[in-house]
Design a protein around this motif. Structure first.
Motif, mmCIF file in Angstrom:
data_model
loop_
_atom_site.group_PDB
_atom_site.id
_atom_site.type_symbol
_atom_site.label_atom_id
_atom_site.label_comp_id
_atom_site.label_asym_id
_atom_site.label_seq_id
_atom_site.Cartn_x
_atom_site.Cartn_y
_atom_site.Cartn_z
ATOM 1 N N GLU A 23 0.839 -1.197 0.000
ATOM 2 C CA GLU A 23 0.000 0.000 0.000
ATOM 3 C C GLU A 23 0.877 1.253 0.000
ATOM 4 O O GLU A 23 1.966 1.243 0.590
ATOM 5 C CB GLU A 23 -0.912 0.016 1.225
ATOM 6 N N PRO A 115 -1.330 4.313 -6.491
ATOM 7 C CA PRO A 115 -1.929 2.986 -6.315
ATOM 8 C C PRO A 115 -2.223 2.368 -7.679
ATOM 9 O O PRO A 115 -2.634 3.056 -8.611
ATOM 10 C CB PRO A 115 -3.232 3.269 -5.569
ATOM 11 N N THR A 120 1.633 -0.573 -5.579
ATOM 12 C CA THR A 120 1.872 0.849 -5.774
ATOM 13 C C THR A 120 2.975 1.029 -6.809
ATOM 14 O O THR A 120 4.044 0.424 -6.701
ATOM 15 C CB THR A 120 2.308 1.517 -4.453
#
Length: 163
Positions: A23, A115, A120
């Motif tokens: 993330e 993202p 990512t």
């Protein structure tokens, strides 16, 4: 990967990209921690850091350097102050450094995070288009190579998404 900007036939910016299966917040946490910079450095110059996690543009921390790792300039060990420029949580962070050399060089390092499916997309950039004319005349840029930026992204990947 983006080769970067070209001015008068000379590259003055390097950008490299990698998708990391994590993330943006996990990646940004490493990039806002002074010790995180040391942990992911592929150049071997960053030996330690002092200071608190950065939270805004204008924040600073100190990095303890050893230029002997590059073997190019006999500066030995010294400290630089990292000053945060761009600060957009989980999206972008950039900084410049002030160290022992004068006038300050004026080069900028940074990361953009986007993202994407599978994690990512992380873009690492190094821009010396705004360096002081004194340093431009010395024709020493880039100090950090494109391959070093790629290697740092690999270490960042290993740090936030170990196998």
């Amino acid at each position: 990967m983006t080769q970067g900007d070209v001015q008068d036939g000379t590259r003055e910016r390097i950008e490299v990209a990698r998708t990391i299966p994590a993330e943006p917040s996990a990646i940004f946490a490493v990039l806002t921690d002074p010790r995180g910079h040391v942990a992911i450095d592929s150049s071997g110059m960053l030996m330690g850091a002092s200071g608190e996690r950065v939270t805004a543009s204008g924040d600073t921390f100190v990095v303890h350097m050893d230029r002997e790792a590059l073997g190019d300039v006999p500066l030995g060990q010294y400290d630089v102050t990292v000053t945060i420029g761009t600060f957009e949580p989980d999206r972008e962070i950039s900084w410049t450094i002030v160290g022992v050399v004068r006038p300050p060089i004026g080069h900028v390092y940074g990361y953009r995070l986007q993202p994407t499916e599978g994690g990512t997309r992380v873009v690492s950039y190094y821009d010396w288009s705004g360096i002081d004319p004194v340093w431009r005349a010395r024709d020493i840029f880039p100090v950090i190579s494109e391959s070093a930026l790629k290697a740092t992204l690999g270490i960042l990947h290993r740090t936030v998404a170990p196998r």
